[in-house]
Design an enzyme around this catalytic site. Structure first.
Site, PDB file in Angstrom:
ATOM      1  N   HIS A 120       0.839  -1.201   0.000  1.00  0.00           N
ATOM      2  CA  HIS A 120       0.000   0.000   0.000  1.00  0.00           C
ATOM      3  C   HIS A 120       0.871   1.247   0.000  1.00  0.00           C
ATOM      4  O   HIS A 120       2.059   1.207   0.356  1.00  0.00           O
ATOM      5  CB  HIS A 120      -0.930   0.013   1.221  1.00  0.00           C
ATOM      6  CG  HIS A 120      -1.879  -1.140   1.267  1.00  0.00           C
ATOM      7  ND1 HIS A 120      -2.865  -1.337   0.328  1.00  0.00           N
ATOM      8  CD2 HIS A 120      -1.986  -2.178   2.150  1.00  0.00           C
ATOM      9  CE1 HIS A 120      -3.552  -2.441   0.621  1.00  0.00           C
ATOM     10  NE2 HIS A 120      -3.027  -2.966   1.718  1.00  0.00           N
TER      11      HIS A 120
ATOM     12  N   ASP B 185      -1.417   8.723  -1.943  1.00  0.00           N
ATOM     13  CA  ASP B 185      -1.276   9.881  -2.820  1.00  0.00           C
ATOM     14  C   ASP B 185      -2.218  10.962  -2.306  1.00  0.00           C
ATOM     15  O   ASP B 185      -3.432  10.802  -2.351  1.00  0.00           O
ATOM     16  CB  ASP B 185      -1.622   9.473  -4.256  1.00  0.00           C
ATOM     17  CG  ASP B 185      -1.813  10.658  -5.204  1.00  0.00           C
ATOM     18  OD1 ASP B 185      -1.548  11.807  -4.806  1.00  0.00           O
ATOM     19  OD2 ASP B 185      -2.249  10.417  -6.347  1.00  0.00           O
TER      20      ASP B 185
ATOM     21  N   HIS C  74      -3.795  14.433  -2.946  1.00  0.00           N
ATOM     22  CA  HIS C  74      -4.005  15.411  -4.004  1.00  0.00           C
ATOM     23  C   HIS C  74      -3.703  16.836  -3.536  1.00  0.00           C
ATOM     24  O   HIS C  74      -3.514  17.727  -4.361  1.00  0.00           O
ATOM     25  CB  HIS C  74      -5.444  15.333  -4.519  1.00  0.00           C
ATOM     26  CG  HIS C  74      -5.710  14.148  -5.386  1.00  0.00           C
ATOM     27  ND1 HIS C  74      -6.792  14.071  -6.239  1.00  0.00           N
ATOM     28  CD2 HIS C  74      -5.035  12.969  -5.534  1.00  0.00           C
ATOM     29  CE1 HIS C  74      -6.774  12.913  -6.871  1.00  0.00           C
ATOM     30  NE2 HIS C  74      -5.722  12.219  -6.454  1.00  0.00           N
TER      31      HIS C  74
ATOM     32  N   HIS D  58      -5.677   8.797  -1.817  1.00  0.00           N
ATOM     33  CA  HIS D  58      -5.983   7.406  -2.161  1.00  0.00           C
ATOM     34  C   HIS D  58      -4.711   6.596  -2.299  1.00  0.00           C
ATOM     35  O   HIS D  58      -3.604   7.141  -2.406  1.00  0.00           O
ATOM     36  CB  HIS D  58      -6.807   7.331  -3.458  1.00  0.00           C
ATOM     37  CG  HIS D  58      -6.101   7.871  -4.670  1.00  0.00           C
ATOM     38  ND1 HIS D  58      -5.317   7.088  -5.492  1.00  0.00           N
ATOM     39  CD2 HIS D  58      -6.067   9.118  -5.203  1.00  0.00           C
ATOM     40  CE1 HIS D  58      -4.840   7.821  -6.481  1.00  0.00           C
ATOM     41  NE2 HIS D  58      -5.272   9.059  -6.327  1.00  0.00           N
ATOM     42  N   CYS D  59      -4.870   5.298  -2.331  1.00  0.00           N
ATOM     43  CA  CYS D  59      -3.764   4.377  -2.551  1.00  0.00           C
ATOM     44  C   CYS D  59      -3.472   4.314  -4.049  1.00  0.00           C
ATOM     45  O   CYS D  59      -4.392   4.337  -4.865  1.00  0.00           O
ATOM     46  CB  CYS D  59      -4.112   2.992  -2.015  1.00  0.00           C
ATOM     47  SG  CYS D  59      -2.703   1.862  -1.908  1.00  0.00           S
TER      48      CYS D  59
ATOM     49  N   HIS E 141      -7.258  -0.877  -5.883  1.00  0.00           N
ATOM     50  CA  HIS E 141      -7.245  -0.435  -4.484  1.00  0.00           C
ATOM     51  C   HIS E 141      -8.307   0.647  -4.247  1.00  0.00           C
ATOM     52  O   HIS E 141      -9.013   0.613  -3.238  1.00  0.00           O
ATOM     53  CB  HIS E 141      -5.861   0.082  -4.104  1.00  0.00           C
ATOM     54  CG  HIS E 141      -4.864  -1.008  -3.851  1.00  0.00           C
ATOM     55  ND1 HIS E 141      -4.121  -1.095  -2.694  1.00  0.00           N
ATOM     56  CD2 HIS E 141      -4.491  -2.064  -4.612  1.00  0.00           C
ATOM     57  CE1 HIS E 141      -3.338  -2.163  -2.747  1.00  0.00           C
ATOM     58  NE2 HIS E 141      -3.540  -2.755  -3.917  1.00  0.00           N
TER      59      HIS E 141
ATOM     60  N   MET F  29     -10.039   2.263  -0.802  1.00  0.00           N
ATOM     61  CA  MET F  29      -8.843   2.877  -0.223  1.00  0.00           C
ATOM     62  C   MET F  29      -8.692   4.324  -0.679  1.00  0.00           C
ATOM     63  O   MET F  29      -7.841   4.679  -1.493  1.00  0.00           O
ATOM     64  CB  MET F  29      -7.610   2.068  -0.580  1.00  0.00           C
ATOM     65  CG  MET F  29      -6.524   2.173   0.469  1.00  0.00           C
ATOM     66  SD  MET F  29      -5.380   0.799   0.407  1.00  0.00           S
ATOM     67  CE  MET F  29      -4.497   1.069   1.954  1.00  0.00           C
TER      68      MET F  29
ATOM     69  N   HIS G 292     -27.301  16.336  -3.871  1.00  0.00           N
ATOM     70  CA  HIS G 292     -28.497  17.161  -3.667  1.00  0.00           C
ATOM     71  C   HIS G 292     -29.060  16.820  -2.297  1.00  0.00           C
ATOM     72  O   HIS G 292     -29.158  15.647  -1.933  1.00  0.00           O
ATOM     73  CB  HIS G 292     -29.535  16.879  -4.750  1.00  0.00           C
ATOM     74  CG  HIS G 292     -30.855  17.551  -4.499  1.00  0.00           C
ATOM     75  ND1 HIS G 292     -31.041  18.906  -4.680  1.00  0.00           N
ATOM     76  CD2 HIS G 292     -32.051  17.056  -4.079  1.00  0.00           C
ATOM     77  CE1 HIS G 292     -32.297  19.217  -4.387  1.00  0.00           C
ATOM     78  NE2 HIS G 292     -32.922  18.117  -4.019  1.00  0.00           N
TER      79      HIS G 292
ATOM     80  N   GLU H 126     -29.044  24.191  -5.725  1.00  0.00           N
ATOM     81  CA  GLU H 126     -29.949  23.063  -5.545  1.00  0.00           C
ATOM     82  C   GLU H 126     -29.199  21.736  -5.638  1.00  0.00           C
ATOM     83  O   GLU H 126     -29.443  20.798  -4.879  1.00  0.00           O
ATOM     84  CB  GLU H 126     -31.072  23.099  -6.587  1.00  0.00           C
ATOM     85  CG  GLU H 126     -30.592  23.081  -8.027  1.00  0.00           C
ATOM     86  CD  GLU H 126     -31.728  22.986  -9.018  1.00  0.00           C
ATOM     87  OE1 GLU H 126     -32.717  22.298  -8.715  1.00  0.00           O
ATOM     88  OE2 GLU H 126     -31.622  23.602 -10.101  1.00  0.00           O
ATOM     89  N   THR H 127     -28.274  21.646  -6.591  1.00  0.00           N
ATOM     90  CA  THR H 127     -27.445  20.469  -6.801  1.00  0.00           C
ATOM     91  C   THR H 127     -26.062  20.965  -7.185  1.00  0.00           C
ATOM     92  O   THR H 127     -25.942  21.939  -7.921  1.00  0.00           O
ATOM     93  CB  THR H 127     -28.025  19.585  -7.928  1.00  0.00           C
ATOM     94  OG1 THR H 127     -29.355  19.193  -7.584  1.00  0.00           O
ATOM     95  CG2 THR H 127     -27.175  18.332  -8.138  1.00  0.00           C
TER      96      THR H 127
ATOM     97  N   HIS I  55     -27.829  12.927  -7.257  1.00  0.00           N
ATOM     98  CA  HIS I  55     -29.058  13.172  -8.024  1.00  0.00           C
ATOM     99  C   HIS I  55     -29.016  12.605  -9.434  1.00  0.00           C
ATOM    100  O   HIS I  55     -29.784  13.010 -10.301  1.00  0.00           O
ATOM    101  CB  HIS I  55     -29.418  14.659  -8.054  1.00  0.00           C
ATOM    102  CG  HIS I  55     -30.905  14.883  -8.070  1.00  0.00           C
ATOM    103  ND1 HIS I  55     -31.660  14.707  -9.205  1.00  0.00           N
ATOM    104  CD2 HIS I  55     -31.766  15.237  -7.095  1.00  0.00           C
ATOM    105  CE1 HIS I  55     -32.930  14.977  -8.937  1.00  0.00           C
ATOM    106  NE2 HIS I  55     -33.014  15.292  -7.650  1.00  0.00           N
TER     107      HIS I  55
END
Length: 406
Positions: free
Chosen positions: A159, A162, A164, A199-200, A210, A215, A320, A343-344, A370
């Protein structure tokens, strides 16, 4: 069955044996992917996703070793106790004092997890600290994140992580590869304000494998002076609701039943085939169908302001809040003015976003993707149960349902 690890091996030889067993297992079952893996013995790689070769990663490590040391003597060290989703760790919304070194710990735990009790669907989830998504991390812009990450001795797989939100070395992925029984410490500076996924990313086909086994998670990097509206006025929240949208691709046998596996990684060939369809069997919040409904529903009160943090590492989402809105929405960064009265909103695959809402009516609110097919059939639904007094000025049932004459 692919053999991923021999627990009895010493750590120094374990890395080579594990890598070899991964490649050998892949070669037996994955065709084109296996061909590339065999040609590139130091890593596993999918034909269409070429990552930096091992010698580039090694060069990166050598460059780091020759770089000028960073003077961190003026930084205060604080430890952040991570908690399981959908909750958030204790934190200050406005930074107190100067930038800090925020220490966190994670274990890359592999655990058998039920995805849908009604169908018996389950998965050997690959996790950070045992949860899908991984725990929410909260720091401020300018802070350092210092992660101690351990891969338990009884794990089957390699494992890494990363971030971001970080800069360089594949988000830290190039410096955090650990095999069962190993640990690593990574420190990086949070220079961008916003919500970000982590994430992995072991390499090649193992990256989606993964990620699609759970993950991934989110880190929120707050501005040092807190969240603000477009005019620079401070925005405060009372609570955080942390949702991770997870797409699963669970293998199905010839009778239409979900397959079961004895150990993590045993499903690799079947999962690769299922993932190649790009059609999830499930798309859920926080690891399982109904994880945030019924007993798992989040509870709030009228008048409380809630910051909804939504991580979607692999697929686009359109959150939503049925019965409510996004009063303020940060789809990309805290450095830009928030969208208002949404709304969304949109969470891009491979990112996290935040939305703030103050509840005005009691009742049950459904927080959904939604794309309502995904919400109702695949499982991406959460419930917020809000208590308080009803306000007829906002909504009133004038006449109860009754029959009428044709």
């Amino acid at each position: 069955m692919t053999k991923f690890i021999n627990p009895g091996l010493a750590s120094t030889s374990r890395r080579n044996v594990l890598r070899g067993s991964l490649l050998a297992g892949a070669a037996a079952v994955t065709g084109g992917i296996a061909h590339q893996a065999a040609a590139t013995p130091h890593r596993m790689a999918a034909p269409r996703m070429r990552l930096p070769e091992a010698h580039f990663v090694q060069a990166e490590k050598q460059a780091q070793s020759s770089a000028k040391p960073v003077d961190l003597s003026g930084y205060e060290r604080v430890k952040q106790e991570l908690v399981a989703p959908p909750y958030a760790p204790k934190h200050d919304q406005v930074a107190q004092g100067g930038p800090k070194i925020v220490e966190i710990e994670m274990d890359t735990t592999e655990r058998l997890m039920v995805v849908d009790e009604d169908t018996g669907a389950s998965i050997w989830a690959l996790t950070y600290n045992g949860s899908v998504p991984g725990p929410l991390i909260i720091v401020h812009e300018g802070d350092y994140v210092e992660l101690t990450m351990r891969n338990p001795h009884d794990s089957q797989m390699e494992h890494n992580i990363d971030f971001h939100a970080s800069t360089g070395a594949l988000g830290g992925g190039g410096l955090t590869h650990i095999y069962p029984g190993e640990k690593v410490v990574l420190r990086w500076k949070a220079t961008k304000a916003g919500c970000f996924t982590y994430h992995c990313a072991p390499g090649g086909a193992m990256i989606p494998y993964h990620v699609c086994h759970g993950m991934n998670g989110a880190i929120m990097v707050l501005p040092r002076d807190g969240l603000k509206d477009k005019d620079g006025n401070p925005l405060k929240y009372d609570k955080i609701a942390y949702m991770g949208e997870q797409d699963y691709y669970l293998p199905i046998d010839e009778d239409g039943n979900f397959k079961q596996y004895a150990i993590a990684g045993e499903d690799y060939p079947d999962s690769i085939a299922a993932m190649a369809t790009l059609t999830p069997t499930h798309q859920v919040f926080n690891g399982a169908v109904g994880a945030l409904t019924g007993p798992g529903a989040l509870k709030f009160n009228v008048g409380e302001t809630v910051l909804m943090v939504h991580n979607s590492c692999n697929v686009d989402s359109r959150p939503h809040l049925i019965g409510g809105h996004g009063d303020y929405v940060w789809e990309t960064s805290f450095d830009v003015a928030p969208l208002t009265s949404m709304e969304t909103w949109f969470v891009r695959g491979g990112s996290a976003a935040a939305a703030m809402y103050t509840f005005e009516q009691p009742g049950v609110y459904a927080y959904v993707n939604h794309n309502l097919i995904i919400a109702a059939i695949k499982g991406a639904t959460a419930h917020f149960v809000v208590e308080g007094e009803w306000n007829n000025a906002l909504m009133e049932q004038v006449t109860a349902p009754e029959s009428f004459e044709a």
